[in-house]
Design an enzyme around this catalytic site. Structure first.
Site, PDB file in Angstrom:
ATOM      1  N   THR A 781      14.044 -26.886  -0.564  1.00  0.00           N
ATOM      2  CA  THR A 781      14.966 -27.165  -1.506  1.00  0.00           C
ATOM      3  C   THR A 781      16.102 -25.665  -0.507  1.00  0.00           C
ATOM      4  O   THR A 781      16.756 -24.936  -1.021  1.00  0.00           O
ATOM      5  CB  THR A 781      14.043 -25.978  -2.261  1.00  0.00           C
ATOM      6  N   CYS A 782      15.063 -25.112   0.701  1.00  0.00           N
ATOM      7  CA  CYS A 782      15.651 -24.334   1.176  1.00  0.00           C
ATOM      8  C   CYS A 782      17.496 -24.753   2.314  1.00  0.00           C
ATOM      9  O   CYS A 782      18.127 -24.168   1.831  1.00  0.00           O
ATOM     10  CB  CYS A 782      15.277 -23.383   2.864  1.00  0.00           C
ATOM     11  N   PHE A 783      17.250 -25.615   2.149  1.00  0.00           N
ATOM     12  CA  PHE A 783      18.560 -26.437   2.775  1.00  0.00           C
ATOM     13  C   PHE A 783      18.654 -27.837   1.609  1.00  0.00           C
ATOM     14  O   PHE A 783      20.320 -28.642   2.169  1.00  0.00           O
ATOM     15  CB  PHE A 783      17.854 -27.464   3.986  1.00  0.00           C
TER      16      PHE A 783
END
Length: 816
Positions: A781-783
């Site tokens: 989810t960070c990217f």
């Protein structure tokens, strides 16, 4: 010999007589006692005005001349009109002074102090002139010595102010600047050394001289130089010091305002030259304007403050009698109108360019941001003149497309905060952009020193309690100065994705009615306002403080947390009054009851049929109590005359007084995250209520599969691969809520920004996972990366996606 002065000065041997000629006179008004205005044109182009009435005595005129011009008049001075000496005890009307009459003042200077001043300045000017003509090489030291002699003659108290005025009036400053710009070797260095002797911020009575240096250097040098910058810096310090000095009386402040007007006018003319270039060559950037515009704004603000201090109040118009003393303000008004016309043309050119480039401003137009600073200068200047503010607003209103484009492309700066005072001229995107500048700037993740991360390890089962401990106990500087780093216990998920999820979960937990901190609006369960009975929780005020911090941080990190604030809550944060129409969503039944009271037939209301008094009944945890809305309210019956007061008091108690402590501590928590805690109310006043909805909740529109697809890249897959085609077919067949859950699983974003997918921090990506096709998808989810196995059939893919789009299973899948 003649020198540039506020009068023509002639020193004739022993007589030392000073002659003075008025430019013209004119009558104003129609009363029996007519006003006379004596205009005195200086040799440097400026004008002084002396006021008198037709029934004033000649002696009174003498006093006005002495006060306004600084001419050292003794009792032997006299005025001459048509060859006749005017008697002190006679009136102006007695001599029938007509329009365009010329008067001459003859004065004998007997004060040794001023005589010596004139002699030293004359000697200085004579030497400077010869050096500029290259007639006396090697006399440079004499100039510096003459300045030192003049300074030694001047005391450092209020009595030296006129002494320094005479240095300017006699042309001393002009002579030194003439020497500074001379091309002859050694002259510039000599003049700079002499001028530097006056640049002492501690000696505020040098202000007339420093002002003259600034004005002359600004006009005679095309580019800022070291000496000019030193003069400007000293002038700003001295002007700020003068504001606090009680010895600067009205007359001295008028002199300062006159000089400051002249300098500001010179700066304004330089700005207009830059605007002319931009109009004639619209392709060029206007970055070169920055220095001149910045100085123009800085000294305009000081001029406004000087007018406030010198004349007693801000916003005095040129029609006011006191400002007639300052003819320079009239010249500045002409510059204001000319500059406003030029900026209008520049903004029109921007709109034409935007239209051709389909609404964008490319990078080489970045210099256009200087136009916002010019508009700020015009806005500041407009407050001095009657009707001028509307002139500026009219241009901004007619060029709102260019205005909003410039705002949205402006950098972080306090300089554009003034625009929020006119938020009706701005779009949501512009208001959001400007208010976000009131919050700390979130640096890129890679710019942070990881030793300064604010780390949180949270158990999902104790989400609210543990988050409260971390955030409420932290120093505000740690929350603002470092980057939040979030990790859930027993999960691999870390980084921005986990942080976005945490913000959403915490905000929803705080607003959960089971926690008794907030109440949901009856017709919209996502919209909340403080619960008056929140004190059932002994820590309720600390939780409101905590939530204020979290809400501000969510805005800093640009996370849409999926909640909305009711209008009554928003208005209190903005410091605004809550009215009946504002409470409609919070309590529709209460709203309806109040409307009925206000619209009820007068006879029915006055018959006391309702049996109401100025009290309010409150129910809390099954018990009821009565509160008086005003002292003695229990004995005040409701009637047609007091019903509006009754309804207003009822509203204030129900939605303001009963939650004032909660709102206060929430605001304190929020303000601790702002760059300037004093701007809390300004932050919320700068937004429309709907703006905050969009910033906190995001778009409420259904997620568009086509827009989603258009903002997605692929790694390991091609968009024509069967798996990708199947994937989008499955997404198109999902319900609105399923799409939100899938997006949340993929990005930890459940509600998109108002711009849709284009408003996210980066594009999304579908990554080809090499794990078994029997596995479920995972996400980074960070990217914004979805890891999709190489499924063998559409049905298998659909089955897997249906599993992860169940709300209670969408958290903690895969690697975040």
């Amino acid at each position: 010999m003649k020198r540039a002065a506020s009068f023509d000065a002639e020193i004739d041997g022993d007589n030392q007589s000073v002659s003075f000629c008025s430019k013209r006179t004119r009558y104003v008004g129609s009363s029996s006692s007519k006003s006379l205005h004596f205009f005195v044109r200086n040799s440097d182009g400026t004008t002084k005005v002396i006021h008198a009435n037709s029934d004033d005595t000649i002696e009174y005129v003498h006093e006005q001349i002495r006060e306004k011009t600084g001419i050292p008049i003794d009792k032997q001075g006299y005025l001459i009109y048509r060859g006749k000496q005017l008697q002190m005890d006679k009136t102006l009307e007695y001599y029938s002074i007509q329009k365009d009459a010329r008067l001459q003042l003859v004065v004998r200077i007997r004060t040794a102090e001023y005589l010596n001043t004139w002699e030293v300045v004359n000697k200085l000017i004579l030497t400077a002139g010869r050096l500029c003509r290259h007639e006396r090489p090697g006399a440079n030291k004499n100039v510096v010595n003459d300045v030192k002699v003049f300074i030694d003659m001047s005391s450092t108290d209020a009595s030296s102010f006129r002494h320094n005025q005479m240095f300017v009036s006699a042309g001393g400053a002009a002579g030194l600047v003439m020497l500074f710009v001379s091309p002859i070797a050694g002259n510039k260095e000599c003049a700079e050394k002499a001028i530097q002797l006056f640049l002492n911020p501690q000696h505020i009575y040098y202000v007339p001289i420093i002002l003259e240096f600034c004005k002359l250097l600004c006009g005679k040098t095309s580019k800022p130089n070291r000496l000019y910058i030193s003069c400007v810096i000293t002038l700003r310090i001295v002007l700020k010091t003068i504001r606090k000095n009680r010895y600067f009386d009205y007359a001295k402040k008028i002199v300062v305002i006159q000089g400051l007007c002249q300098f500001v006018s010179e700066l304004g003319r330089k700005v207009m030259k830059g605007l002319e270039s931009c109009i004639n060559s619209p392709q060029i950037a206007v970055v070169s304007l920055f220095g001149d515009v910045s100085a123009f704004i800085a000294f305009l603000i000081l001029l406004s403050k000087a007018i406030e201090d010198g004349l007693g109040r801000m916003g005095i118009c040129l029609t006011d009698s006191h400002l007639c003393d300052i003819v320079e303000l009239g010249s500045l008004h002409v510059i204001f109108l000319d500059m406003l016309g030029k900026i209008d043309v520049c903004l029109k050119n921007i709109e034409i360019t935007i239209s051709k480039s389909r609404g964008t401003i490319d990078s080489h137009r970045s210099g256009w941001g200087q136009y916002l600073y010019i508009l700020k200068a015009l806005n500041t200047l407009s407050k001095i003149y009657k009707g001028a503010e509307e002139n500026v607003l009219s241009v901004m209103r007619s060029r709102h497309i260019a205005l909003n484009a410039l705002i949205k492309n402006s950098g972080r700066s306090d300089g554009h905060r003034w625009i929020l005072e006119h938020k009706d001229l701005t779009s949501f995107e512009s208001r959001r952009h400007l208010t976000m500048m009131l919050l700390p700037e979130l640096k890129d993740e890679y710019e942070y020193d990881y030793e300064h991360l604010f780390e949180m390890l949270i158990d999902r089962e104790q989400l609210l309690a543990e988050s409260f401990e971390y955030i409420n106990e932290a120093d505000a500087e740690d929350l603002v100065g470092g980057r939040l780093f979030m990790k859930f216990k027993n999960e691999r998920a870390t980084g921005p994705g986990a942080l976005r999820e945490w913000f959403c979960l915490v905000c929803q937990a705080v607003c959960n009615p089971h926690n008794a901190l907030f109440l949901a609006c009856p017709d919209n369960f996502r919209r909340f306002f403080p619960n008056p009975a929140s004190d059932v929780n002994s820590l309720h005020l600390k939780y409101f403080h905590f939530f204020g911090r979290v809400t501000a941080l969510a805005l800093v990190y640009k996370v849409q947390v999926g909640i909305l604030f009711d209008r009554t809550f928003f208005l209190q944060l903005a410091g605004e009054t809550v009215s009946l129409e504002d409470v409609r969503d919070a309590d529709p039944l209460f709203y309806s009851s109040c409307k009925k009271i206000l619209e009820m037939d007068t006879d029915i209301l006055d018959s006391d049929a309702l049996g109401l008094t100025f009290v309010r009944e409150i129910e809390n945890l099954g018990s009821r109590r009565t509160v008086e809305l005003r002292p003695g309210g229990n004995s005040i019956a409701l009637n047609s005359k007091n019903r509006e007061a009754y309804v207003n008091l009822l509203i204030q108690h129900r939605f303001v007084t009963s939650v004032s402590d909660q709102v206060k501590v929430f605001g304190e928590g929020f303000s601790e995250i702002l760059c300037d805690p004093s701007l809390l109310a300004f932050f919320f006043r700068s937004l429309e209520h709907e703006d905050l909805d969009l910033m906190l909740h995001g778009s409420d529109r259904a997620i568009c599969a086509e827009d989603w697809k258009a903002h997605t890249d692929y790694n390991g897959f091609k968009k024509t691969d069967s798996q990708i085609v199947w994937f989008w077919k499955v997404v198109e067949g999902m319900s609105v809520e399923q799409r939100r859950v899938l997006l949340f699983f993929w990005t930890s974003v459940k509600y998109l920004p108002v711009e849709g997918f284009s408003g996210l921090q980066s594009r999304l990506c579908i990554y080809k996972s090499h794990k078994s096709h029997e596995r479920l998808p995972s996400a980074h989810t960070c990217f914004y990366q979805l890891c999709l196995p190489h499924y063998k059939s559409k049905s298998k893919m659909q089955e897997s996606l249906q599993i992860i789009t169940q709300e209670h299973l969408s958290c903690s899948f895969g690697v975040r």
